[in-house]
Write a protein that holds these residues in place. Sequence first.
Motif, short mmCIF file in Angstrom:
data_model
loop_
_atom_site.label_atom_id
_atom_site.label_comp_id
_atom_site.label_asym_id
_atom_site.label_seq_id
_atom_site.Cartn_x
_atom_site.Cartn_y
_atom_site.Cartn_z
N HIS A 181 4.83 -0.75 -10.51
CA HIS A 181 4.54 -2.18 -10.39
C HIS A 181 5.51 -2.93 -9.49
CE1 HIS A 181 1.30 -2.49 -13.41
NE2 HIS A 181 1.92 -1.49 -14.00
N CYS A 182 6.71 -2.43 -9.33
CA CYS A 182 7.68 -3.10 -8.46
C CYS A 182 7.60 -2.44 -7.08
CB CYS A 182 9.08 -3.02 -9.04
SG CYS A 182 9.24 -3.83 -10.65
N ASP A 183 6.61 -2.85 -6.31
CA ASP A 183 6.29 -2.16 -5.06
C ASP A 183 6.52 -3.02 -3.82
OD1 ASP A 183 4.29 -3.92 -5.58
OD2 ASP A 183 2.64 -2.48 -5.43
N THR A 184 7.27 -4.10 -3.97
CA THR A 184 7.64 -4.93 -2.83
C THR A 184 9.15 -5.13 -2.85
OG1 THR A 184 7.49 -7.04 -4.02
CG2 THR A 184 5.45 -6.17 -3.03
N ALA A 234 10.84 -7.79 -2.80
CA ALA A 234 11.19 -8.89 -3.71
C ALA A 234 11.16 -8.43 -5.17
CB ALA A 234 10.24 -10.07 -3.51
N SER A 235 10.11 -7.70 -5.54
CA SER A 235 9.99 -7.25 -6.93
C SER A 235 11.04 -6.18 -7.25
CB SER A 235 8.58 -6.72 -7.21
OG SER A 235 8.28 -5.62 -6.39
N GLN A 236 11.38 -5.38 -6.26
CA GLN A 236 12.41 -4.36 -6.48
C GLN A 236 13.79 -4.99 -6.63
OE1 GLN A 236 11.71 -1.88 -3.08
NE2 GLN A 236 9.82 -1.01 -3.92
N ASP A 237 14.04 -6.03 -5.83
CA ASP A 237 15.30 -6.75 -5.96
C ASP A 237 15.40 -7.41 -7.33
OD1 ASP A 237 17.78 -8.02 -4.76
OD2 ASP A 237 16.64 -9.82 -5.27
#
Length: 212
Positions: free
Chosen positions: A167-170, A172-175
Amino acid sequence: MMMNRGELSRHQLQGWVANRYYYQISIPLKDAALISQCPDRAVRRHWLHRLLDQDGRTGSEGGIEAWINLGEAVGLSRTELISERQVLPGVRFAVDAYVNLVRWGSWQDGVCASLTELFAPGIHRERLNSWPTHYPWVDPAGLAYFRSRLEVARQDGRHGLALVLDHCDTPASQDRAVRIVKFKLEVLWAMLDAMYLAYVVGMPPFFNVAGD
């Protein structure tokens, strides 16, 4: 590290167990909040077992009861543990902050925060190896919580990591995932800091205030 080296007194070990009890009873609240936020039925169904692992189910008392047994093994009464009288304000504040993060954040935040469980099997194994040697006065039956978490924590950690990777595939979401894990680690450190001040340094809350 002090615990694993056998440097804690009976009082200090009891204080750790009593304060971590508040963390244990808050885990189902955190998991229920995550489930209530999640629109994905498959994720909800899988995550539900975490709540039941702590609260218990038919035929299994669960992690909270196992932690109460640990408390009794180190010399705390069930009544004393459940009363939460020994829970330090700093510990309560840190744990509540974790629950509120999941309650008011996204369900993905809650999953990211759970990734500290990836380190749990090694921590539990170290306790199982060191406690019988350093704290022989602790009833070995009370260590059942640590034994029960070896495989469960490993499986939960893998599942949580798979969800984060999915689900954290960008960027921004990974940060954000990294920042959430850092926050969870700070929660755990804040708990340890409060206990260290109270039980090692000898500065319990309000130590300079007269009272009973």
